[in-house]
Design a protein around this motif. Structure first.
Motif, PDB file in Angstrom:
ATOM      1  N   PRO A  92       0.792  -1.240   0.000  1.00  0.00           N
ATOM      2  CA  PRO A  92       0.000   0.000   0.000  1.00  0.00           C
ATOM      3  C   PRO A  92       0.822   1.286   0.000  1.00  0.00           C
ATOM      4  N   TYR A  93       2.107   1.204   0.376  1.00  0.00           N
ATOM      5  CA  TYR A  93       2.950   2.399   0.398  1.00  0.00           C
ATOM      6  C   TYR A  93       4.210   2.142  -0.429  1.00  0.00           C
ATOM      7  N   THR A  94       4.710   3.196  -1.051  1.00  0.00           N
ATOM      8  CA  THR A  94       5.905   3.090  -1.883  1.00  0.00           C
ATOM      9  C   THR A  94       6.960   4.084  -1.411  1.00  0.00           C
ATOM     10  N   LEU A  95       8.162   3.580  -1.118  1.00  0.00           N
ATOM     11  CA  LEU A  95       9.317   4.448  -0.925  1.00  0.00           C
ATOM     12  C   LEU A  95      10.042   4.499  -2.257  1.00  0.00           C
ATOM     13  N   TYR A  96       9.997   5.660  -2.898  1.00  0.00           N
ATOM     14  CA  TYR A  96      10.653   5.829  -4.194  1.00  0.00           C
ATOM     15  C   TYR A  96      12.024   6.461  -3.980  1.00  0.00           C
ATOM     16  N   ILE A  97      13.044   5.854  -4.582  1.00  0.00           N
ATOM     17  CA  ILE A  97      14.406   6.356  -4.414  1.00  0.00           C
ATOM     18  C   ILE A  97      15.215   6.004  -5.662  1.00  0.00           C
ATOM     19  N   GLN A  98      16.103   6.898  -6.058  1.00  0.00           N
ATOM     20  CA  GLN A  98      17.011   6.616  -7.163  1.00  0.00           C
ATOM     21  C   GLN A  98      18.252   5.923  -6.632  1.00  0.00           C
TER      22      GLN A  98
ATOM     23  N   TYR B 214       5.866  18.187  -5.016  1.00  0.00           N
ATOM     24  CA  TYR B 214       6.339  16.887  -5.487  1.00  0.00           C
ATOM     25  C   TYR B 214       7.782  17.043  -5.946  1.00  0.00           C
ATOM     26  N   SER B 215       8.587  16.015  -5.752  1.00  0.00           N
ATOM     27  CA  SER B 215       9.950  15.981  -6.261  1.00  0.00           C
ATOM     28  C   SER B 215      10.332  14.534  -6.524  1.00  0.00           C
ATOM     29  N   ASP B 216      11.215  14.325  -7.513  1.00  0.00           N
ATOM     30  CA  ASP B 216      11.712  12.976  -7.781  1.00  0.00           C
ATOM     31  C   ASP B 216      12.742  12.515  -6.755  1.00  0.00           C
ATOM     32  N   HIS B 217      13.129  13.378  -5.843  1.00  0.00           N
ATOM     33  CA  HIS B 217      14.034  12.959  -4.784  1.00  0.00           C
ATOM     34  C   HIS B 217      13.323  11.978  -3.842  1.00  0.00           C
ATOM     35  N   PRO B 218      14.057  11.243  -3.011  1.00  0.00           N
ATOM     36  CA  PRO B 218      13.455  10.182  -2.196  1.00  0.00           C
ATOM     37  C   PRO B 218      12.235  10.642  -1.400  1.00  0.00           C
ATOM     38  N   HIS B 219      11.159   9.871  -1.534  1.00  0.00           N
ATOM     39  CA  HIS B 219       9.928  10.211  -0.825  1.00  0.00           C
ATOM     40  C   HIS B 219       9.062   8.970  -0.645  1.00  0.00           C
ATOM     41  N   LEU B 220       8.170   9.058   0.308  1.00  0.00           N
ATOM     42  CA  LEU B 220       7.158   8.036   0.566  1.00  0.00           C
ATOM     43  C   LEU B 220       5.838   8.522  -0.006  1.00  0.00           C
TER      44      LEU B 220
END
Length: 259
Positions: free
Chosen positions: A86-92, A157-163
């Motif tokens: 249900p949750y996504t930690l997005y990180i490059q 919003y930013s493409d940097h690491p976020h939940l």
């Protein structure tokens, strides 16, 4: 030991397998686990693909590939489509979490669980968000006044690491594909404001994660030189242009395609 069973760790990758290995091994050393790990690769060359498969054996992540480089929008879309939590930690792949990351990520996750209106919790930035109000000891709440004059308000919003919530495509739309990376990010920024997103911003934004661009694996993002120039007259023209364009696009940009 921190295991975030309800969180998918989504990592975007392109030709930086050593950076990816550093991220994964650092998380392991921090005893930080997730319900699943997804690596979305954007057409890396054979050398890096070979290393990805070795890392996959070591960490058991889902590897989502494409035969050719199709850009940031497609890479995030196909990775997010594979998410099952249900949750996504997005990180490059070029980030390294600090020792404090697991504990403070847990706090951000708990805030998102408790406050259903939250769409995003940001953990890294180059500078503070334009409009913030205190939320707790470690986080501030981002807000975007309708007539706010600071055009950097678009970076809620930013493409940097976020939940984020894993169903955010339903509210904000999919990333546009076939565009340069900075324009892809920009259009999602505008969609977040159009759809009245709410989010938290980690106050000590440059300390929780470190962006590591080594000489061996430098950043693959390139920007037009005038956008980065510090010349006074160029900055004045740039700021005027952005003030007009960003506020116009908040009103006029067509909605991004939703699921």
């Amino acid at each position: 030991m921190y295991t975030f069973f309800q969180v998918s760790l989504l990592i975007t990758h392109y030709n930086r397998s050593s950076s990816l290995a550093n991220l994964l091994y650092t998380l392991k050393d921090l005893k930080c686990g997730f319900g699943e790990i997804i690596v979305s690769d954007d057409g890396s060359n054979e050398e890096h693909l070979g290393k990805l498969h070795l890392l996959q054996k070591a960490f058991g992540f889902k590897l989502i590939t494409t035969p050719v480089n199709r850009g940031l929008g497609h890479n995030i879309n196909k990775g997010q489509d594979a998410v099952t939590k249900p949750y996504t930690l997005y990180i490059q792949e070029d980030f390294e979490p600090s020792a404090q990351f697991p504990h403070l990520f847990l706090q951000g996750l708990e805030h998102m669980k408790a406050k259903k209106a939250l769409d995003i919790v940001r953990f890294y930035a180059y500078s503070p968000y334009a409009y913030l109000k205190p939320f707790d000891e470690h986080f501030s709440q981002m807000f975007h006044p309708t007539f706010g004059t600071d055009y950097t308000k678009i970076y809620l919003y930013s493409d940097h690491p976020h939940l984020r919530r894993s169903d955010f495509f339903q509210k904000f739309g999919r990333y546009p594909e076939g565009l340069k990376g900075d324009l892809t990010e920009y259009k999602m920024c505008i969609s977040f404001l159009q759809n009245k997103a709410q989010g938290l911003f980690y106050n000590d934004f440059s300390k929780l994660l470190i962006q590591k661009n080594s000489q061996q694996e430098p950043s693959t993002m390139t920007r037009i030189s005038w956008r980065e120039s510090k010349a006074v007259w160029i900055k004045l023209l740039r700021d005027t242009y952005r003030q007009l364009k960003y506020n116009f696009d908040i009103i006029a940009q067509p909605p991004l395609r939703k699921l």
